[in-house]
Every structure is written in C-alpha cells, then in structure tokens.
Design a protein around this motif. Sequence first.
Motif, PDB file in Angstrom:
ATOM      1  N   ASN A   1       0.806  -1.222   0.000  1.00 22.27           N
ATOM      2  CA  ASN A   1       0.000   0.000   0.000  1.00 22.27           C
ATOM      3  C   ASN A   1       0.842   1.276   0.000  1.00 22.27           C
ATOM      4  O   ASN A   1       0.296   2.378  -0.035  1.00 22.27           O
TER       5      ASN A   1
ATOM      6  N   SER B   1      -7.514   7.863   1.402  1.00 20.66           N
ATOM      7  CA  SER B   1      -7.633   6.635   0.626  1.00 20.66           C
ATOM      8  C   SER B   1      -7.121   5.445   1.426  1.00 20.66           C
ATOM      9  O   SER B   1      -6.779   5.567   2.610  1.00 20.66           O
ATOM     10  N   ASN B   2      -7.056   4.302   0.775  1.00 23.44           N
ATOM     11  CA  ASN B   2      -6.486   3.106   1.389  1.00 23.44           C
ATOM     12  C   ASN B   2      -4.979   3.016   1.198  1.00 23.44           C
ATOM     13  O   ASN B   2      -4.349   2.072   1.677  1.00 23.44           O
ATOM     14  N   LEU B   3      -4.411   3.984   0.495  1.00 27.94           N
ATOM     15  CA  LEU B   3      -2.964   4.034   0.296  1.00 27.94           C
ATOM     16  C   LEU B   3      -2.289   4.608   1.540  1.00 27.94           C
ATOM     17  O   LEU B   3      -2.930   5.261   2.365  1.00 27.94           O
TER      18      LEU B   3
ATOM     19  N   THR C   1      -7.115   8.445  -6.498  1.00 26.76           N
ATOM     20  CA  THR C   1      -8.275   7.545  -6.513  1.00 26.76           C
ATOM     21  C   THR C   1      -8.085   6.409  -7.509  1.00 26.76           C
ATOM     22  O   THR C   1      -8.553   5.286  -7.280  1.00 26.76           O
TER      23      THR C   1
ATOM     24  N   ASP D   1      -5.812   3.975  -5.929  1.00 27.34           N
ATOM     25  CA  ASP D   1      -6.597   3.322  -4.889  1.00 27.34           C
ATOM     26  C   ASP D   1      -7.455   2.214  -5.503  1.00 27.34           C
ATOM     27  O   ASP D   1      -7.621   1.132  -4.922  1.00 27.34           O
TER      28      ASP D   1
ATOM     29  N   THR E   1      -7.504  -1.732  -4.734  1.00 29.76           N
ATOM     30  CA  THR E   1      -8.732  -2.483  -4.450  1.00 29.76           C
ATOM     31  C   THR E   1      -8.827  -3.707  -5.344  1.00 29.76           C
ATOM     32  O   THR E   1      -9.198  -4.799  -4.893  1.00 29.76           O
TER      33      THR E   1
END
Length: 697
Positions: A297, A319-321, A438, A441, A445
């Motif tokens: 990540n 975000s998930n980063l 995004t 991201d 995902t």
Amino acid sequence: MPDANGLFDPDRVAVVGATDREGSIGRAIMENLEEFTGTVVPVNPSRETVLGYPVANEIADITDPIDLAVVVVPPDIAVEATRELGEQGVKNVVVITAGFGEAGSEGATREQELKSIAATYDMNLVGPNSLGVMSTPSRMNATFGPANARPGKLSFMSQSGAFITAVVDWANDQGIGFKDVVSLGNKAVLDESDFVDIWDDDPKTEVILGYLEGIGDGRGFIDVAREVTKETPIVLVKSGRTEAGAQAASSHTGTIAGSERAYEAGLDQAGVLRAENVQELFDYAQILAGQPVPDGNGVAVISNAGGPGVMTTDAIGDSNLEMASFDQETLEGLREALPEGANIYNPVDVIGDADNERFEAAIDLVLADSNVDAAIVVATPIAVLDYGKLATDIGTLQEKHDIPVATALMGGERIDAPARTLRESGIPNYFDPARAVTSLDALLTYRDITRIEYEQPQTFDVDRERVQEILETAAQRSNRIGVEAMGILDAYGIPTPEGAIVETPEAAQEAAESISGDVVMKIVSPDILHKSDIGGVKVGVSEDGVRDAFEDLITRAKNYQPDAQILGVQVQEMVDLETGTETILGMNRDPQFGPLLLFGLGGIFVEVLEDTTVRVAPVSQREATEMLGEIDSAPLLRGARGREPVDEPALIESIQRLSQLVTDFPAILELDINPLVASPEGVQAVDSRLTVDPDKL
C-alpha cells in the motif's frame, strides 16, 4: 450459450433492412461497415445494390454462411426476419429495431417471441432496441452511431445507446481506445453476465467496462463476475433505482435495505469496481489496463510544486494508500541528487527550478526503494522543464522498476503530446492529482479482489418440513407473521427463548410456571406490527401477575384495532438485555438480487441510527464475519467500555443459518429478528416477524 466468436469477429455480416435512403438507420449502418475487413451482405426486397454492395432480396437468398446479422426493419418484420435467420443457421443476431419490451404490452409480446426464437435456434441475440456492436480489430462498426472507436484494450457495454455515442466521441478525443463495444438494448437474450463471460475468454480485452441501469439476474451476475475478476477487472457505472427500492416496506430491513444497497452489496460481492461517474470509469480503466497491481500500500509522491504535492498527500490520507517511508539509502541518494532546501522525505519536493535531469534522478531513486509500491509524479510547467522528455523518462523508469505509476502533469495544451506519450507506456495522466490517487486506490482495491478466496456457503442440518408447515398454516390467516413464527428460527438452529403462544389466562399461567423467573408477555397479531407502541408488550411479569397481564394485553389490542386478528399472547423467558447487545438480523427480497441480508445495531434505535451492513444471500462464513466488522458499533460487540465481548462465532453462525433459511424458502419476502441479543454466552432471537408470499409456498 453458443459460441460468440461470430458476434465480435465475423467474416460475413448481413444487414437486414439495408438501404441507401438518406437519413435512414439502415444506410447509417451500411456506411459504418464500409471499413469492415470482412464481407457485408445487404438484405432488401426492393434493391439490387446498396452503396455498391450486391443485395440479397430475401434472407433465404443468402447462399454463404452468415456469422452476424443486423436487423433494422419494423418490429413485426424484425420478429419474422429473426426466425428466418434462425432457419438459415445464423447464430449471432443484433436487433436494432425498437418497439418491443419498452413499448407496452404489444411490444412485450413481440419481445417474448424473439426470446422463443433465440431459444429454438440456439441463437446469441443482442437487443432489441440496440444501437449495435463494434469490434476494432476487424474495423467492424455495426451500429448507427456517428463515429468509429479507436483500437484499444477496453471492452464496453452499455444499456443506453445514446451513452455509447457520447462516450466513443469523448474517448476518441482523449485518445482512449476499445476492443469491443456493445449496446445491450432490452437484453431480451444476452445480458451483462453473458458479455462479462464472453470477454473473460478474450485475451485482447484487459478491462471490462459497463454502464448499467439495472441487472436482471443479480445472483447470476455475482457468480459469473467473481470468477472473471480474478483475471479481468470489471468497472461499472450503475444508474437508476428500481421501483421496488422506492416503495415502503413493512419490515425494518425492507425500509433500510433498499434496492440501491442491494446493488452496492451485490457488486462488491461480485468483485466489481463501481465508479460514481464517467470520469472515474475511465480513470480506473486506464490504470487497470496499463499498470501492474501494487504489492503493498506504500505510495511515494515526487513533485516540483509544494502545493500540489500537499494536495496529493491529503488525498492519499483519505484513501487506502499509505505514504511510504524511504530507506536510508534512498534518503542519502536524494540528498546528493537534490539541492539544499529540497524535501527528501515523502512527499519529495524537487523544488520549482528542477530540470529534467533532477526530476529523473529523484524518480529513479524513489522507484528503486523497496518500501515504495506505487508512485505519483506531480509537475507544474516551468521554463527549464521539458514535459515531453519528462513523459518519456517516466515511461522508461516505470518499465525499469515495474511498479505502478500515475502522473499529474498539470497544464493546458502543452500536456496533450506528453499525455499521449504516457498513454503509450500505459501510464494515465490526470490534471487533478486527487484523480491520480483515486485511480491508484482502485488498482489497490482490484489487487485485494484478486486475492479473495471465495468459499461455498455452509449447509446446516435443519428442519425444513417444520418450517414449511408453519408457513403454510400461518399464511392461511395472513401474509404477515409475527412472533408465532419463532418456531421457524428454532427449526433452523437460531436460538430462541423458552416460551409458548397461549389463548387463555389459564394457559398463560401454566406456561409461565414452566419458565424459571419472571416472563415477557406479548400480544400476538399479524395486524399489529409495532406491539410496543400500543403497550402490547409487558416485561418482567411475575407468576402472580400473568393472568391480569394476559387480560390487559388482549384489551389493549382490541381497543387499539377492533378488527385486528388476535391469535393470543406469547409468554416468553426473560432475556438479560443488560449484559447483552441488541442487534438486528433481517432479510429483504430484492427483485434483482434476491434475498438481501441485513445485520447491525438493533433494538428500538435501528431505524434512527441505521448502523447496518448488507450482503446478498447465500453468504459464506467469511462474508458473515465481514458483516460483523463493518458496522460502526463493532466495538460494542468486542467488549467496549469494560463489557465482555459477545459470542461472535454464534452471531456469525446465526447470519449463515438465516442465509440458508431465506435461500431455501423463496416465499419469505421480508424477515426481521429484532432484537437478536448477543451476549458472551451466545445469542437469542427475542422477537421476529416476516412477510410471506403464499403463492410461492
């Protein structure tokens, strides 16, 4: 379904209704097929040639095999033409003609005829009411749209033909290409699941895209898509809300879990990436088609401008980063390569006067760091920076280090050529750095999606015959069943308190004496759903007060609703709510996806807080476990504020057992268990109600 190779890779295409009349759809399709590398056969009873092509006056006059037929004649004739094509052995047909299911009952009848014909002749049928299909490798444009698509790695399906014309025109301007494009139309035969399956077997399709207004068979789509997404990403824009989702429902679950939530859950379970708009759809598509998935990540930002660099960092925080931490070796290299005053930590600021050599050195060092799983290069135009060379250098370095890179080379016309250079290397460029974040991201995902190991739902030993009997008996009185259906839960192994439904004060007394301690008493009536609102529930009734409580409950119910059907009073063991957590477990049957399970915080606040999560049944143990962790109140289950953790395995098993129940019995339309009390010792379903369709029993 039959082999679909002829649909997108035909050698011979027939156009039934071809004409050279100006302004006609038949002419537009013929003109669009002029670049087709195969053979075009126009069919028209009153022409000898169309735009220079020799004409077959009847379908039966065609002697050589036809791989694909495009039908563009009036609706009634279209039905007969499709039948004749089937008799001729044509396996792939696109019906352009409108006037079918979208045009009232008469059109719906015609559409049913098309379905029957397709089934009889084992035919792949697209439409009706379709714009047509395109496939760029053979330069086949069998649509009446105004433009051909550029060649590319994306295959795109749309329920709206108008949307296709706009997207293709826009994509051409952006330099984005397609492998196949299909207008789904009314989806009489082939639907979104079929095309996902077709493109899964197509090595030239790297990403599947779609614009959908609805999914006919939601569960079927989940089953197909979750297999496809292991190798091929699927990104969808879903618009529109079904009528069922807007209707009021009688259960808490039905009220909270509308159809839109069914789509959210279903697409998530299918492993589909959902884009909120067209820009996101193609942002995701470009990075998925062009870049490898990251191992971790950690993301690095390299910029020549402090402000955009900070904006990018802020977006990463949402975000998930994660911002990567550099190795000491990387920091020392950056310290040597960059001037004093440059920021060598993440985000790296090479300073506004950076030339191409400095930028390239910093990118190379950062991409080589083992902690960096992806990178975003952000640049603003300055006199000493050549955007064209920077684009070339980024492409070379991305290939060298083989980690995903997105760019935000900001500016106007000066970025057009560099952006094309980046696209040729599979690197998307975005004016807004947040879009780069995004998109990365989304790539992350998708990586997580490919790592999911899907499990088969567990099958429990249950008493189906008992449930069938209870449902049939109760449905004779009403389609709404209250606490008298607690036996259904018991039959499927969901724990319920000890108790009985009684019809006299004497029977109530006898039931209470068989239960240790005080009891709960509730009015039993399919016509009174919210019992507590009318004082139809009494808690903590001692043995001496049972008879009076029975009489009072009956009186209250009759005064509240004189015509209500009263089946008696439930006498039930007290459940300790002080040490337990009230949850809700329910189901609402969605018209597209079928049984939609809901779990969350229960009790009297369920519709106020709406702290719930949903899944399409049947669910596996992994999916049931995920549901527990997704609600905001999850800490309460795990023992917040000194409370003992609840028995989570018991909750997970209850979700799975309810999943099996509502899958086994399609007649159950809605079901609420509220509250399902979870404690350290297990779970107990204190109250329930359901709605049943007697015709499906």
